[in-house]
Scaffold this active site. Structure first.
Site, PDB file in Angstrom:
ATOM      1  CE1 TYR A   1       0.408   6.207   3.812  1.00  0.00           C
ATOM      2  CE2 TYR A   1       0.184   3.830   4.104  1.00  0.00           C
ATOM      3  CZ  TYR A   1       0.128   5.109   4.619  1.00  0.00           C
ATOM      4  OH  TYR A   1      -0.201   5.298   5.932  1.00  0.00           O
TER       5      TYR A   1
ATOM      6  CD  GLU B   1       0.992   8.449   6.665  1.00  0.00           C
ATOM      7  OE1 GLU B   1       1.129   9.664   6.889  1.00  0.00           O
ATOM      8  OE2 GLU B   1      -0.122   7.900   6.554  1.00  0.00           O
TER       9      GLU B   1
END
Ligand code: GDP
Ligand code: MN
Length: 385
Positions: free
Chosen positions: A108, A196
């Site tokens: 991530y 993101e």
């Protein structure tokens, strides 16, 4: 403003950030052609402004061009429900085909503005492919945060710290440094509020690639990015919010019963709190901003009344630059023009409050004038009980 994954990935490529090849398909036959170009297999991805598509059936693997074609047909036009769309779901109107990637690890990476430190902050975690909110709740120690000094940018040592935290090594580690720095540069140059990459993938061959990408831009900076404004997809926005934005009004849909017209975000929060305190909840709030015209106020009132959830309206205005008489005139004109079938309570305070109150009481309309905020909240809640 939010954009689609395929648009975000085009911007990543512009900044030299690696992401799998891909193309939009405009039909089943084209989906097969693109899949052939991508090496005979592909990932068929629904483009909606909401995450969690994988679990909802909006990300599917095609092993052959023919399968891509039938997956495309099944996905286009479907109502996709994910954890982020709410139970009503979102209609899929755009489908993207991505080159299939052999995944070794899912990581991530996120960049956002940390309001506590006032710094752009990079978040990294080895727990990719899962919603970061879940990781933050169950294993917060697995999220590494690096705060960036705006004058220095994301320094080499900071990029290396992130790469170490992600457990990268060798060639992958080396490639991660410009990957992170380019992404940071994109964030700043495009005035993003969030970038993101979830998941950031290490492929079976040790390449680093952005398998998914979500970008939000700071609306207040859009005036200097016409190229980004062109990416806006009105299909993804609630019609009432688009209607409001045409008059420079901010409309937010909520799920209670009371429509709220306010000026300023702080007053909006206070208004919602006091409605809750008195036992009801807001259906929406519409912020008319600092110096709206009578016409804007009229449209604001119309937009609130068009919300089917609204059973009563509370107008709560503190007149500073905004004059109370202008608000009152806007409300009265809107009420006369559209006709109001629900109770309306108005609380005005500040500049020209006497004149505003006079306009309301002499209008002949069934508008209740409140003497203060608590009185207004009591009256509007009582009106629907
Ligand atoms: P999201 O569910 O909306 O976040 O959509 P993503 O683009 O992140 O895809 C969801 C998941 O599908 C990813 O976390 C991966 O596990 C998987 N996935 C997506 N593309 C590929 C691919 O090319 N290869 C493989 N093996 N898995 C993929
Ligand atoms: Mn994702």
């Amino acid at each position: 403003m939010n954009i689609h994954e395929y648009q975000a990935k085009a911007i990543l490529r512009e900044y030299g950030v690696t992401t799998p090849d891909g193309k939009l398909a405009r039909g089943g036959a084209e989906a097969a052609v693109i899949t052939r170009e991508l090496g005979g297999r592909s990932v068929v991805k629904a483009q909606i402004h909401a995450g969690g598509r994988g679990k909802g059936g909006g990300v599917k693997f095609a092993r052959t061009p023919e399968e891509a074609s039938s997956l495309y047909q099944g996905m286009m036009g479907m109502n996709l429900v994910t954890r982020q769309t709410g139970p009503e779901g979102r209609k899929v109107q755009t489908v993207y085909l991505s080159a299939a990637v052999d995944i070794a690890r899912e990581l991530y990476l996120g960049i956002l503005v940390d309001r506590l430190t006032g710094k752009v902050t990079v978040l990294a975690s080895t727990e990719g492919g899962v919603e970061i909110e879940e990781v933050a709740a169950s294993t917060p120690e697995k999220i590494v945060k690096v705060a960036v000094d705006a004058t220095l940018g994301l320094a080499g040592y900071q990029a290396r710290e992130l790469a170490f935290a992600l457990g990268l090594s060798g060639e992958t580690f080396r490639k991660a440094i410009p990957f992170f720095q380019n992404l940071y540069r994109l964030f700043v140059e495009k005035d993003c509020s969030m970038v993101e990459i979830n998941p950031l993938v290490v492929t079976a061959k040790g390449e680093l690639t952005a398998l998914d990408a979500k970008i939000s831009f700071d609306d207040n900076a859009l005036f200097r990015h016409p190229e980004l404004v062109a990416l806006r997809d009105l299909n993804e926005e609630a019609p009432a919010e688009i209607d409001a934005s045409n008059y420079d009004l901010n409309f937010i849909k909520l799920d209670g019963s009371i429509g709220c017209m306010v000026n300023g975000a702080g007053l909006a929060m206070a208004t919602m709190d006091i409605i809750k305190h008195h036992g009801s909840s807001p259906a929406n709030f519409l912020d008319v901003g600092g110096g709206a015209s009578e016409d804007a106020v009229k449209n604001a009132f119309r937009i609130i009344l068009q919300d089917p959830g609204v059973r009563a309206v509370l107008v709560n205005i503190f007149g500073g630059i905004m004059r109370c008489d202008v608000v009152a005139a806007g409300v009265v004109n809107a009420a006369k023009e559209i006709g109001v079938k629900v109770p309306v309570v108005v609380r005005l305070e500040g500049t020209n409050v006497e004149e505003g109150t006079r306009v309301l009481t002499e209008s002949g309309l069934a508008i209740q004038v409140a003497k203060d905020l608590a009185d207004a909240a009591r009256k509007v809640v009582a009106s629907i009980q």
